[in-house]
Motif scaffolding. Structure first.
Motif, PDB file in Angstrom:
ATOM      1  N   ALA A 145       0.838  -1.202   0.000  1.00 33.18           N
ATOM      2  CA  ALA A 145       0.000   0.000   0.000  1.00 33.18           C
ATOM      3  C   ALA A 145       0.874   1.253   0.000  1.00 33.18           C
ATOM      4  O   ALA A 145       0.656   2.185  -0.790  1.00 33.18           O
ATOM      5  N   ALA A 146       1.885   1.255   0.859  1.00 30.90           N
ATOM      6  CA  ALA A 146       2.792   2.403   0.932  1.00 30.90           C
ATOM      7  C   ALA A 146       3.489   2.604  -0.414  1.00 30.90           C
ATOM      8  O   ALA A 146       3.616   3.731  -0.903  1.00 30.90           O
ATOM      9  N   ALA A 147       3.906   1.500  -1.018  1.00 29.14           N
ATOM     10  CA  ALA A 147       4.611   1.589  -2.298  1.00 29.14           C
ATOM     11  C   ALA A 147       3.718   2.237  -3.356  1.00 29.14           C
ATOM     12  O   ALA A 147       4.177   3.046  -4.174  1.00 29.14           O
ATOM     13  N   ARG A 148       2.429   1.893  -3.311  1.00 30.20           N
ATOM     14  CA  ARG A 148       1.515   2.450  -4.302  1.00 30.20           C
ATOM     15  C   ARG A 148       1.374   3.968  -4.115  1.00 30.20           C
ATOM     16  O   ARG A 148       1.395   4.727  -5.073  1.00 30.20           O
ATOM     17  N   VAL A 149       1.243   4.387  -2.856  1.00 32.72           N
ATOM     18  CA  VAL A 149       1.122   5.821  -2.566  1.00 32.72           C
ATOM     19  C   VAL A 149       2.377   6.572  -3.016  1.00 32.72           C
ATOM     20  O   VAL A 149       2.308   7.629  -3.650  1.00 32.72           O
ATOM     21  N   MET A 150       3.539   5.986  -2.706  1.00 33.08           N
ATOM     22  CA  MET A 150       4.800   6.639  -3.065  1.00 33.08           C
ATOM     23  C   MET A 150       4.959   6.715  -4.577  1.00 33.08           C
ATOM     24  O   MET A 150       5.463   7.703  -5.113  1.00 33.08           O
ATOM     25  N   ASN A 151       4.523   5.662  -5.230  1.00 30.46           N
ATOM     26  CA  ASN A 151       4.610   5.645  -6.683  1.00 30.46           C
ATOM     27  C   ASN A 151       3.751   6.765  -7.285  1.00 30.46           C
ATOM     28  O   ASN A 151       4.163   7.446  -8.233  1.00 30.46           O
ATOM     29  N   LEU A 152       2.591   6.975  -6.686  1.00 28.83           N
ATOM     30  CA  LEU A 152       1.692   8.032  -7.141  1.00 28.83           C
ATOM     31  C   LEU A 152       2.348   9.407  -6.928  1.00 28.83           C
ATOM     32  O   LEU A 152       2.369  10.261  -7.821  1.00 28.83           O
ATOM     33  N   TYR A 153       2.898   9.583  -5.742  1.00 29.15           N
ATOM     34  CA  TYR A 153       3.606  10.831  -5.402  1.00 29.15           C
ATOM     35  C   TYR A 153       4.687  11.127  -6.438  1.00 29.15           C
ATOM     36  O   TYR A 153       4.764  12.212  -6.995  1.00 29.15           O
ATOM     37  N   SER A 154       5.486  10.089  -6.693  1.00 30.79           N
ATOM     38  CA  SER A 154       6.592  10.229  -7.635  1.00 30.79           C
ATOM     39  C   SER A 154       6.082  10.565  -9.037  1.00 30.79           C
ATOM     40  O   SER A 154       6.614  11.443  -9.722  1.00 30.79           O
ATOM     41  N   THR A 155       5.039   9.865  -9.464  1.00 33.76           N
ATOM     42  CA  THR A 155       4.510  10.077 -10.817  1.00 33.76           C
ATOM     43  C   THR A 155       3.966  11.498 -10.975  1.00 33.76           C
ATOM     44  O   THR A 155       4.226  12.155 -11.989  1.00 33.76           O
ATOM     45  N   ILE A 156       3.231  11.948  -9.974  1.00 28.47           N
ATOM     46  CA  ILE A 156       2.651  13.294 -10.061  1.00 28.47           C
ATOM     47  C   ILE A 156       3.737  14.364 -10.113  1.00 28.47           C
ATOM     48  O   ILE A 156       3.768  15.204 -11.012  1.00 28.47           O
ATOM     49  N   PHE A 157       4.646  14.321  -9.156  1.00 32.79           N
ATOM     50  CA  PHE A 157       5.613  15.411  -9.065  1.00 32.79           C
ATOM     51  C   PHE A 157       6.659  15.386 -10.175  1.00 32.79           C
ATOM     52  O   PHE A 157       7.268  16.391 -10.477  1.00 32.79           O
ATOM     53  N   ARG A 158       6.832  14.201 -10.771  1.00 32.22           N
ATOM     54  CA  ARG A 158       7.790  14.162 -11.881  1.00 32.22           C
ATOM     55  C   ARG A 158       7.095  14.410 -13.212  1.00 32.22           C
ATOM     56  O   ARG A 158       7.750  14.576 -14.233  1.00 32.22           O
ATOM     57  N   GLY A 159       5.769  14.437 -13.181  1.00 31.58           N
ATOM     58  CA  GLY A 159       5.030  14.576 -14.431  1.00 31.58           C
ATOM     59  C   GLY A 159       4.602  15.997 -14.739  1.00 31.58           C
ATOM     60  O   GLY A 159       3.936  16.227 -15.758  1.00 31.58           O
ATOM     61  N   ILE A 160       4.928  16.922 -13.864  1.00 35.48           N
ATOM     62  CA  ILE A 160       4.527  18.324 -14.060  1.00 35.48           C
ATOM     63  C   ILE A 160       5.788  19.181 -14.108  1.00 35.48           C
ATOM     64  O   ILE A 160       6.706  18.961 -13.332  1.00 35.48           O
ATOM     65  N   PRO A 161       5.854  20.158 -14.999  1.00 34.93           N
ATOM     66  CA  PRO A 161       7.048  21.009 -15.054  1.00 34.93           C
ATOM     67  C   PRO A 161       7.281  21.698 -13.717  1.00 34.93           C
ATOM     68  O   PRO A 161       6.313  22.178 -13.102  1.00 34.93           O
ATOM     69  N   PRO A 162       8.526  21.750 -13.245  1.00 43.04           N
ATOM     70  CA  PRO A 162       8.824  22.349 -11.949  1.00 43.04           C
ATOM     71  C   PRO A 162       8.266  23.764 -11.801  1.00 43.04           C
ATOM     72  O   PRO A 162       7.771  24.122 -10.736  1.00 43.04           O
ATOM     73  N   VAL A 163       8.303  24.531 -12.872  1.00 40.47           N
ATOM     74  CA  VAL A 163       7.882  25.928 -12.733  1.00 40.47           C
ATOM     75  C   VAL A 163       6.372  26.024 -12.485  1.00 40.47           C
ATOM     76  O   VAL A 163       5.898  26.868 -11.733  1.00 40.47           O
ATOM     77  N   VAL A 164       5.623  25.091 -13.066  1.00 41.25           N
ATOM     78  CA  VAL A 164       4.169  25.069 -12.821  1.00 41.25           C
ATOM     79  C   VAL A 164       3.895  24.721 -11.363  1.00 41.25           C
ATOM     80  O   VAL A 164       3.083  25.361 -10.681  1.00 41.25           O
ATOM     81  N   LEU A 165       4.615  23.676 -10.870  1.00 46.12           N
ATOM     82  CA  LEU A 165       4.464  23.298  -9.469  1.00 46.12           C
ATOM     83  C   LEU A 165       4.861  24.437  -8.542  1.00 46.12           C
ATOM     84  O   LEU A 165       4.248  24.664  -7.510  1.00 46.12           O
TER      85      LEU A 165
END
Lengths: 255, 214
Positions: B45-65
């Motif tokens: 379960a933790a791995a799934r949450v972390m994977n989501l976190y990683s996917t979201i934050f790596r999938g958006i340009p830093p300047v937008v974030l």
């Protein structure tokens, strides 16, 4: 009356449909050296891992002295302190010196002071003849030396019983002798040992009892004399003949 | 205005660039390491949450974030552009650093953990005293890459009005009409910062390397 240190009853281990061993019984008495032999894939290593609770058996019980360690709610870390384990691939901690490897359990598990731990670790290293290599990292040691550090690391915890999982199988032939010598000395000092090995010379000389395992069952067990000279089963004779032949050849080649 | 003044105006932005980096990088390391430990040792379960976190934050340009986090955060608490920008970059970087630390943790053989447990160490102790020290060494080369990226990404806080190197180059370029010279100066300063950092980390890598015979 010999005092049992390790009592294994009805032990069964399966992985899915795959039965590793079934209804295994084995008793190890204080000061005994028991050598387990048998073809690979017969569950010898898994048995050792069950004894150390690194793998949970599906059924059956194991007692260490009077404590049933397979009981629910057993403190595994507590149990493992009293059971030394030596691995085929040494498994020294790569980032620590020989001294650091032996000290880790002493400082973190036994909570000795740094000074006490160093003293004890150096003592254990000198028992395996490696006091002068204390500051070497595993990568700077030969396989034989690494395995002796592995033995010292386990001994440092003052275990009730030592488990050896094919301790010489990963070693070059010329390095096997030094490890067997340390183990022989340990046995003579009265350490209780459960050894999985293909070293028939060691088994014949040092073992109090030899256990022949095949396909998850104990086929036969007895003294070295009984096993080598008057085995009850043809299968035992066959295996011993084959393995002695094979390893005898290797030893000759090494000379 | 002579070139000395021109250059020192831009170079004085280095304080902000270094400041942003020194906040974002360690913040990202702290968050990233904790998340990586959950990812690897925390169960499915933790791995799934972390994977989501990683996917979201790596999938958006830093300047937008950066903008999102800046405006979201500054609505709640009164945070300066400098701090908001630095912490936002830290969050962005944490996703990348989590992946770096995760890879390093997985590269340390599971047998090492088993050997530590066999000595009697608890799982936590085994991770802390046996796996992590080895993983840190493995993580330095990819981490050095991430450090360079964060130094360069620190230029993004110029969008929030922080007077760092790029912002100053833009301002003085406009006032002097020497755009090319201004941006070239900024480029040289960034380059020096990155190569100095990389060199320091190479040195650290060598210093921490475990001795072994060839």
């Amino acid at each position: 009356m010999p005092k049992p240190i390790l009592t294994i009853k009805n032990l069964t281990k399966t992985y899915g449909q795959n039965v590793i061993f079934q209804n295994l019984d084995l008793t190890v008495n204080e000061g005994d050296t028991i050598v387990i032999i048998g073809p690979s894939g017969t569950g010898k290593s898994t048995l050792l891992r069950c004894v150390n609770l690194l793998t949970r058996p599906n059924e059956g019980q194991i007692w260490l002295d009077d404590l049933e360690i397979t009981a629910k709610g057993t403190d595994e870390d507590q149990v493992r302190q009293h059971i030394g384990m030596v691995f085929q691939n040494f498994l020294l901690f790569n980032h620590l010196t020989a001294l650091g490897n032996v000290k880790l359990g002493l400082t973190r598990v036994k909570h000795l002071s740094d000074e006490e731990a160093t003293e004890k670790a150096l003592h254990e290293l000198s028992r395996v003849g490696l006091a002068d290599r204390a500051d070497h990292y595993p990568g700077q040691l030969s396989g034989g030396q690494q395995q002796r550090v592995g033995i010292a690391r386990a001994l440092a915890m003052d275990p009730r019983v030592m488990l050896f999982d094919e301790p010489t199988s990963a070693l070059d032939p010329e390095l096997i002798g030094e490890v067997l010598e340390v183990m022989r000395k340990l046995a003579l000092d009265g350490m209780t040992m459960l050894v999985v090995t293909h070293e028939m010379g060691f088994a014949r000389e040092v073992a109090d009892r030899i256990v022949f395992m095949e396909k998850g069952y104990i086929v036969e067990e007895g003294s070295p004399d009984e096993m080598f000279n008057h085995p009850k089963f043809d299968r035992t004779r066959e295996f011993l003949w084959k393995i002695t032949e094979l390893y005898g050849k290797k030893e000759k080649e090494a000379e | 205005m002579d070139f000395g003044q021109f250059l020192s105006y831009i170079a004085s932005g280095t304080v902000y660039t270094v400041g942003v980096t020194l906040i974002a990088l360690p913040a990202g390391l702290l968050i990233g390491t904790i998340l990586a430990l959950f990812y690897v040792y925390g169960g499915k379960a933790a791995a799934r949450v972390m994977n989501l976190y990683s996917t979201i934050f790596r999938g958006i340009p830093p300047v937008v974030l950066l903008f999102i986090l800046f405006f979201a955060v500054s609505k709640g608490i009164n945070l300066s552009a400098f701090w908001a920008g630095s912490l936002s970059l830290g969050v962005v970087s944490s996703a990348y650093q989590m992946e770096i630390v995760r890879g390093a943790l997985l590269s340390v053989s599971g047998d090492q953990l088993m050997a530590a447990r066999a000595v009697g160490l608890s799982r936590m102790q085994a991770i802390r005293y046996v796996v992590l020290p080895q993983a840190v060494r493995l993580a330095i080369p990819p981490w050095s890459n991430e450090a360079a990226i964060v130094i360069k990404d620190s230029s993004l806080v110029y969008a929030l009005g922080v007077p760092e190197i790029l912002r100053r180059a833009q301002l003085i370029g406009a006032s002097s009409q020497q755009y090319l010279l201004a941006y070239l100066s900024a480029a040289v300063i960034y380059f020096l910062l990155v190569s100095l950092t990389t060199r320091m980390l190479n040195h650290l890598e060598q210093k921490l390397s475990i001795p072994s015979n060839p």
